[in-house]
Design an enzyme around this catalytic site. Sequence first.
Site, PDB file in Angstrom:
ATOM      1  N   GLY A 122      37.579   7.807  33.852  1.00 55.43           N
ATOM      2  CA  GLY A 122      39.022   8.002  33.837  1.00 55.43           C
ATOM      3  C   GLY A 122      39.635   7.519  35.133  1.00 55.43           C
ATOM      4  N   GLY A 188      19.566  19.951  57.818  1.00 58.37           N
ATOM      5  CA  GLY A 188      20.693  20.827  57.504  1.00 58.37           C
ATOM      6  C   GLY A 188      20.232  22.189  57.017  1.00 58.37           C
ATOM      7  N   ALA A 189      20.519  23.244  57.786  1.00 59.40           N
ATOM      8  CA  ALA A 189      20.187  24.612  57.355  1.00 59.40           C
ATOM      9  C   ALA A 189      21.426  25.288  56.792  1.00 59.40           C
ATOM     10  CB  ALA A 189      19.616  25.415  58.523  1.00 59.40           C
ATOM     11  N   GLY A 190      22.167  24.550  55.950  1.00 55.17           N
ATOM     12  CA  GLY A 190      23.308  25.138  55.244  1.00 55.17           C
ATOM     13  C   GLY A 190      22.801  25.789  53.965  1.00 55.17           C
ATOM     14  N   VAL A 191      23.742  26.112  53.079  1.00 59.23           N
ATOM     15  CA  VAL A 191      23.381  26.808  51.846  1.00 59.23           C
ATOM     16  C   VAL A 191      22.359  26.000  51.039  1.00 59.23           C
ATOM     17  CG1 VAL A 191      24.299  27.732  49.692  1.00 59.23           C
ATOM     18  CG2 VAL A 191      25.667  27.868  51.769  1.00 59.23           C
ATOM     19  N   VAL A 245      19.025  15.431  64.205  1.00 62.26           N
ATOM     20  CA  VAL A 245      18.210  14.314  63.717  1.00 62.26           C
ATOM     21  C   VAL A 245      18.897  12.991  64.075  1.00 62.26           C
ATOM     22  CG1 VAL A 245      17.224  13.213  61.680  1.00 62.26           C
ATOM     23  CG2 VAL A 245      17.266  15.706  61.847  1.00 62.26           C
ATOM     24  N   ARG A 279      28.579  17.829  51.682  1.00 69.34           N
ATOM     25  CA  ARG A 279      29.064  16.964  50.598  1.00 69.34           C
ATOM     26  C   ARG A 279      30.438  16.427  50.952  1.00 69.34           C
ATOM     27  NH1 ARG A 279      26.150  17.337  46.045  1.00 69.34           N
ATOM     28  NH2 ARG A 279      27.921  16.945  44.658  1.00 69.34           N
ATOM     29  N   ASP A 319      36.145  20.520  44.180  1.00 69.12           N
ATOM     30  CA  ASP A 319      35.548  19.967  45.404  1.00 69.12           C
ATOM     31  C   ASP A 319      36.321  18.784  45.974  1.00 69.12           C
ATOM     32  OD1 ASP A 319      33.522  21.799  45.150  1.00 69.12           O
ATOM     33  OD2 ASP A 319      31.885  20.330  45.132  1.00 69.12           O
ATOM     34  N   HIS A 451      23.038  56.331  40.379  1.00 66.54           N
ATOM     35  CA  HIS A 451      21.813  56.584  41.163  1.00 66.54           C
ATOM     36  C   HIS A 451      20.600  56.485  40.254  1.00 66.54           C
ATOM     37  CE1 HIS A 451      19.102  58.216  44.136  1.00 66.54           C
ATOM     38  NE2 HIS A 451      18.614  59.006  43.179  1.00 66.54           N
TER      39      HIS A 451
HETATM   40  P1  FAD Z   1      31.763  18.546  40.000  1.00 62.40           P
HETATM   41  O1  FAD Z   1      30.942  19.675  39.515  1.00 62.40           O
HETATM   42  O2  FAD Z   1      31.149  17.611  40.985  1.00 62.40           O
HETATM   43  O3  FAD Z   1      32.228  17.742  38.720  1.00 62.40           O
HETATM   44  C1  FAD Z   1      32.992  16.585  38.777  1.00 62.40           C
HETATM   45  C2  FAD Z   1      32.763  15.788  37.509  1.00 62.40           C
HETATM   46  O4  FAD Z   1      33.714  14.736  37.467  1.00 62.40           O
HETATM   47  C3  FAD Z   1      31.394  15.124  37.428  1.00 62.40           C
HETATM   48  O5  FAD Z   1      30.819  15.368  36.175  1.00 62.40           O
HETATM   49  C4  FAD Z   1      31.700  13.630  37.599  1.00 62.40           C
HETATM   50  O6  FAD Z   1      30.793  12.808  36.890  1.00 62.40           O
HETATM   51  C5  FAD Z   1      33.081  13.559  36.998  1.00 62.40           C
HETATM   52  N1  FAD Z   1      33.894  12.429  37.455  1.00 62.40           N
HETATM   53  C6  FAD Z   1      34.232  12.114  38.728  1.00 62.40           C
HETATM   54  N2  FAD Z   1      35.055  11.058  38.759  1.00 62.40           N
HETATM   55  C7  FAD Z   1      35.236  10.687  37.464  1.00 62.40           C
HETATM   56  C8  FAD Z   1      35.994   9.667  36.834  1.00 62.40           C
HETATM   57  N3  FAD Z   1      36.771   8.846  37.540  1.00 62.40           N
HETATM   58  N4  FAD Z   1      35.937   9.567  35.493  1.00 62.40           N
HETATM   59  C9  FAD Z   1      35.168  10.421  34.758  1.00 62.40           C
HETATM   60  N5  FAD Z   1      34.457  11.416  35.292  1.00 62.40           N
HETATM   61  C10 FAD Z   1      34.494  11.559  36.634  1.00 62.40           C
HETATM   62  N6  FAD Z   1      28.467  26.296  44.077  1.00 62.40           N
HETATM   63  C11 FAD Z   1      28.515  27.613  43.802  1.00 62.40           C
HETATM   64  O7  FAD Z   1      29.610  28.168  43.657  1.00 62.40           O
HETATM   65  N7  FAD Z   1      27.372  28.346  43.656  1.00 62.40           N
HETATM   66  C12 FAD Z   1      26.134  27.798  43.798  1.00 62.40           C
HETATM   67  O8  FAD Z   1      25.121  28.479  43.664  1.00 62.40           O
HETATM   68  C13 FAD Z   1      26.055  26.413  44.101  1.00 62.40           C
HETATM   69  N8  FAD Z   1      24.856  25.815  44.240  1.00 62.40           N
HETATM   70  C14 FAD Z   1      24.795  24.469  44.477  1.00 62.40           C
HETATM   71  C15 FAD Z   1      23.554  23.870  44.619  1.00 62.40           C
HETATM   72  C16 FAD Z   1      23.448  22.510  44.849  1.00 62.40           C
HETATM   73  C17 FAD Z   1      22.102  21.864  44.989  1.00 62.40           C
HETATM   74  C18 FAD Z   1      24.645  21.724  44.923  1.00 62.40           C
HETATM   75  C19 FAD Z   1      24.572  20.237  45.136  1.00 62.40           C
HETATM   76  C20 FAD Z   1      25.892  22.312  44.799  1.00 62.40           C
HETATM   77  C21 FAD Z   1      25.982  23.700  44.579  1.00 62.40           C
HETATM   78  N9  FAD Z   1      27.222  24.336  44.471  1.00 62.40           N
HETATM   79  C22 FAD Z   1      27.273  25.677  44.220  1.00 62.40           C
HETATM   80  C23 FAD Z   1      28.501  23.608  44.591  1.00 62.40           C
HETATM   81  C24 FAD Z   1      29.071  23.324  43.207  1.00 62.40           C
HETATM   82  O9  FAD Z   1      28.147  22.555  42.467  1.00 62.40           O
HETATM   83  C25 FAD Z   1      30.391  22.577  43.338  1.00 62.40           C
HETATM   84  O10 FAD Z   1      31.259  23.308  44.156  1.00 62.40           O
HETATM   85  C26 FAD Z   1      31.047  22.397  41.972  1.00 62.40           C
HETATM   86  O11 FAD Z   1      30.217  21.663  41.114  1.00 62.40           O
HETATM   87  C27 FAD Z   1      32.395  21.678  42.121  1.00 62.40           C
HETATM   88  O12 FAD Z   1      32.981  21.572  40.877  1.00 62.40           O
HETATM   89  P2  FAD Z   1      33.981  20.380  40.516  1.00 62.40           P
HETATM   90  O13 FAD Z   1      34.354  20.602  39.091  1.00 62.40           O
HETATM   91  O14 FAD Z   1      35.036  20.290  41.532  1.00 62.40           O
HETATM   92  O15 FAD Z   1      33.120  19.037  40.669  1.00 62.40           O
HETATM   93  P1  AMP Z   2      26.436  22.573  54.620  1.00 61.51           P
HETATM   94  O1  AMP Z   2      27.688  21.832  54.984  1.00 61.51           O
HETATM   95  O2  AMP Z   2      26.601  24.056  54.477  1.00 61.51           O
HETATM   96  O3  AMP Z   2      25.733  21.974  53.424  1.00 61.51           O
HETATM   97  O4  AMP Z   2      25.432  22.400  55.860  1.00 61.51           O
HETATM   98  C1  AMP Z   2      25.040  21.156  56.364  1.00 61.51           C
HETATM   99  C2  AMP Z   2      24.368  21.391  57.704  1.00 61.51           C
HETATM  100  O5  AMP Z   2      23.779  20.167  58.168  1.00 61.51           O
HETATM  101  C3  AMP Z   2      25.329  21.833  58.809  1.00 61.51           C
HETATM  102  O6  AMP Z   2      24.906  23.082  59.289  1.00 61.51           O
HETATM  103  C4  AMP Z   2      25.222  20.740  59.875  1.00 61.51           C
HETATM  104  O7  AMP Z   2      25.261  21.265  61.181  1.00 61.51           O
HETATM  105  C5  AMP Z   2      23.846  20.112  59.588  1.00 61.51           C
HETATM  106  N1  AMP Z   2      23.703  18.733  60.077  1.00 61.51           N
HETATM  107  C6  AMP Z   2      24.576  17.702  59.929  1.00 61.51           C
HETATM  108  N2  AMP Z   2      24.105  16.553  60.512  1.00 61.51           N
HETATM  109  C7  AMP Z   2      22.890  16.863  61.067  1.00 61.51           C
HETATM  110  C8  AMP Z   2      21.882  16.140  61.808  1.00 61.51           C
HETATM  111  N3  AMP Z   2      22.024  14.831  62.119  1.00 61.51           N
HETATM  112  N4  AMP Z   2      20.755  16.799  62.193  1.00 61.51           N
HETATM  113  C9  AMP Z   2      20.575  18.106  61.884  1.00 61.51           C
HETATM  114  N5  AMP Z   2      21.487  18.839  61.195  1.00 61.51           N
HETATM  115  C10 AMP Z   2      22.624  18.249  60.780  1.00 61.51           C
END
Ligand code: FAD
Ligand code: AMP
Length: 475
Positions: A122, A188-191, A245, A279, A319, A451
């Site tokens: 789209g 990266g020690a994020g989520v 890194v 991301r 996102d 409880h």
């Molecule tokens: P997305 O889920 O990215 O969906 C966007 C969609 O749009 C995709 O299907 C894409 O193909 C489509 N699209 C994009 N551009 C176009 C276009 N031009 N035409 C047609 N289609 C298109 N969040 C949580 O809340 N809890 C969790 O436990 C969690 N775990 C995660 C674990 C991992 C490994 C990752 C990578 C992410 C995780 N997240 C989690 C984050 C979560 O996945 C995102 O915040 C969420 O998916 C965002 O939703 P969205 O609808 O904005 O985008």
């Molecule tokens: P998040 O945004 O929660 O997924 O976390 C990503 C993490 O990656 C953050 O805590 C950053 O500080 C870390 N990060 C980004 N770039 C680097 C790098 N070059 N080396 C090590 N850690 C990094």
Amino acid sequence: MSKKYDVVVIGAGPAGYIAAIRAAQHGLKTACIDEWQNRDGKYAFGGTCLNAGCIPSKALLESSELYHRAQHEFKKHGISTGDVNMDIAGMQKRRAGIVRQLTGGIAGLFKANKVDGLVGHGKLLTDRQVEFTPVDGEPEIIDAKHVILASGSAPIELPFAKFDGVDIVDSWDALEFDAIPERMGVIGAGVIGLELGSVWARLGSKVTILEAMGDFLFMADRDVASVAGKDFKKQGLDIRLGAKVTSATVTDGVVTVAYDDAQGSQRIEVDKLVVAVGRRPYTDGLFSEDSGIATDGRGFIEVDDECRTRVKEVYAIGDCVRGPMLAHKGSEEGVMVADLIAGELAEVNYNVIPSVIYTAPEIAWVGKTEAEVQQSGRPYKTGSFPFAASGRAKAMEQTTGMVKVIAAEDDDEILGVHIVGPMAGELIGEAVLALEFSASTEDIQRTIHAHPSLSEAVHEAALAADKRALNYMNR
Ligand code: FAD
Ligand code: AMP
């Protein structure tokens, strides 16, 4: 003649598909366009969350946790099993099955709610016209009264550690490994880094996580981060803080990762390197240059508090716009926008968005951290309750962690709740509701909690804020 819709949503992740369903429930003629293609070549709704994020990661966290507990905990319960083996193909089959069921479920929900799910690309043009290019056909123009952009995000790639899909991989690839890497590095020690690191470490991989920041989980409350950090170390996760890194090179399937820390230049060798440094908003090919849509310096589509872009009747959610990159945040924005389009009053309370990290122990919080409250200058009190004093947690053999409640000294309003421990992601629900209703600790203190349940820890932490804990010594 071009097709006409009241609402066209681009993107069927948790933001877009929820917006489409809600719009259709309002009686608006709605289409939702998505182009997501899985590794098996099949197209699927659900976006990152269902296909490559929240859901598959939780499936693997569960499998690996059960494996770990069978190995290390069953004996304590008096259970003997002989050798416990992990069949990675079986684990991955289950993961793929869950994803297939849930993404298929969205197609079913679209049908039930009369949303036209369109598979393809789209692109927003001018005057709320959307160019739709089906995966197997020619572009066509759709006229929309309202457009919702929900294109999501993509993993950030480091210029010195580019994804090759085999040795240096993103989070999606790391969810689909078909063998346990002997040594795995995570940047990266994020989520995402912590969840993926936990999965493969529990299955036997030697996991090293390199994190540039000096503070562990800088966005979390310090007490919670400290408990979690110690426990992860005990589990064998090698988390190196202050480790930036600088390069990664692959030779014969071995990745050499160079990083700088306080001691100087260091290097490690791993068999797989997962880059989990965050991301970025994904808007490639989403709108034409003359569409009027503007992005900020980091690529997020510019929107106001109600997710309106600069173009009339064009919204953006999830996102691809400011705010935490979380599925539930995007979904709530989807509901708000659909309600606004239908002429209803709606808003998202951005101050009350829960965060959960699905490690073991789980970490969850909502509202302000103690440091943030301190910074605000508002006098406050805190109350904590350790799971070690919870009967249910003891019965579950999961006593690490605690619940911490932060409340205003003057009117007792709860300002933040921070949990590290079993089922923190479920327990935080009560706290989210409390903050949404501007509850006081007294409201929770006078609420009956079953409880024995883990939720009693939330009750006791609220009591402890007034030094009235009943099952723990007040300090
Ligand atoms: P997305 O889920 O990215 O969906 C966007 C969609 O749009 C995709 O299907 C894409 O193909 C489509 N699209 C994009 N551009 C176009 C276009 N031009 N035409 C047609 N289609 C298109 N969040 C949580 O809340 N809890 C969790 O436990 C969690 N775990 C995660 C674990 C991992 C490994 C990752 C990578 C992410 C995780 N997240 C989690 C984050 C979560 O996945 C995102 O915040 C969420 O998916 C965002 O939703 P969205 O609808 O904005 O985008
Ligand atoms: P998040 O945004 O929660 O997924 O976390 C990503 C993490 O990656 C953050 O805590 C950053 O500080 C870390 N990060 C980004 N770039 C680097 C790098 N070059 N080396 C090590 N850690 C990094």
